[in-house]
Design a protein around this motif. Structure first.
Motif, short mmCIF file in Angstrom:
data_model
loop_
_atom_site.label_atom_id
_atom_site.label_comp_id
_atom_site.label_asym_id
_atom_site.label_seq_id
_atom_site.Cartn_x
_atom_site.Cartn_y
_atom_site.Cartn_z
N TYR A 129 -3.51 6.27 5.80
CA TYR A 129 -2.80 5.01 5.59
C TYR A 129 -3.48 3.85 6.33
CZ TYR A 129 0.81 1.53 5.19
OH TYR A 129 1.48 0.37 4.92
N HIS A 156 -0.67 8.30 -1.33
CA HIS A 156 -0.50 9.31 -2.37
C HIS A 156 -1.15 10.60 -1.88
CE1 HIS A 156 -0.28 11.22 -6.24
NE2 HIS A 156 -1.58 11.45 -6.19
N TRP A 203 0.85 -1.19 0.00
CA TRP A 203 0.00 0.00 0.00
C TRP A 203 0.88 1.25 0.00
CZ3 TRP A 203 -5.09 -0.62 -0.61
CH2 TRP A 203 -5.63 -1.86 -0.31
N ARG A 204 0.54 2.22 -0.87
CA ARG A 204 1.30 3.47 -0.94
C ARG A 204 0.37 4.64 -0.72
NH1 ARG A 204 5.79 4.47 -5.04
NH2 ARG A 204 5.68 6.20 -3.62
N ASN A 231 -2.84 0.45 -4.01
CA ASN A 231 -2.24 -0.87 -3.84
C ASN A 231 -1.34 -1.11 -5.04
OD1 ASN A 231 -1.54 -3.43 -3.22
ND2 ASN A 231 -3.63 -4.24 -3.11
N SER A 232 -0.04 -1.02 -4.85
CA SER A 232 0.92 -1.13 -5.96
C SER A 232 1.57 -2.51 -5.98
CB SER A 232 1.98 -0.04 -5.85
OG SER A 232 2.64 -0.13 -4.61
#
Length: 156
Positions: free
Chosen positions: A91, A5, A2-3, A154-155
């Motif tokens: 987050y 942004h 998870w990132r 989600n990357s």
């Protein structure tokens, strides 16, 4: 993975000093002076329209009444803390739910019940209870804006 942004960064960081100023001003003249005429201080003028500024419902610093009542102080303190914690909240939430409006409605209803219960003599609220209920209102006010400033991707 998870990132987080961030978008609207300028607005987010621009509001932080504004909210900090608002909170510090709410603490009133006792934070800045050892003696002051509370009625004529600039802090009281800033909040005159927003708060009843009842001395019996306000904390004091150095024996000088704060510029807002305990409930409003709780709102401003939690709003600032919520704003600072907004990236962490974004987050942890990971975009799964949008329950902030429900929290806000619940906090409004709790505050309304407290005011009415005190008014009709069902109980007597205290400075601490007013502060806590105000904080419960201020926190969702900040968190309700989380999606305006942060998204989680989600990357994988």
């Amino acid at each position: 993975m998870w990132r987080l942004h961030a978008h609207n960064k300028l607005l987010y960081w621009g509001l932080l000093p504004t909210l900090t100023f608002l909170f510090l001003a709410a603490l009133g003249p006792g934070l800045f002076e050892t003696s002051a005429t509370t009625v004529t201080s600039w802090q009281f003028a800033v909040f005159d329209v927003l708060c009843h500024q009842d001395p019996f419902r306000s904390f004091s610093i150095s024996g000088i009444q704060m510029a807002v009542c305990a409930r409003c102080l709780g709102i401003y303190a939690a709003l600032l803390m919520g704003w600072i914690l907004l990236p962490v909240y974004a987050y942890l939430e990971k975009g799964k739910s949008k329950i902030e409006k429900g929290w806000l409605i619940a906090a409004i209803l709790l505050n309304l019940a407290d005011v009415l219960g005190n008014y009709f003599g069902l109980w007597t609220n205290t400075l601490i209870s007013r502060f806590i209920l105000g904080a419960l209102l201020g926190l969702p006010l900040a968190f309700i804006l989380v999606h305006e400033f942060f998204t989680i991707n989600n990357s994988e």
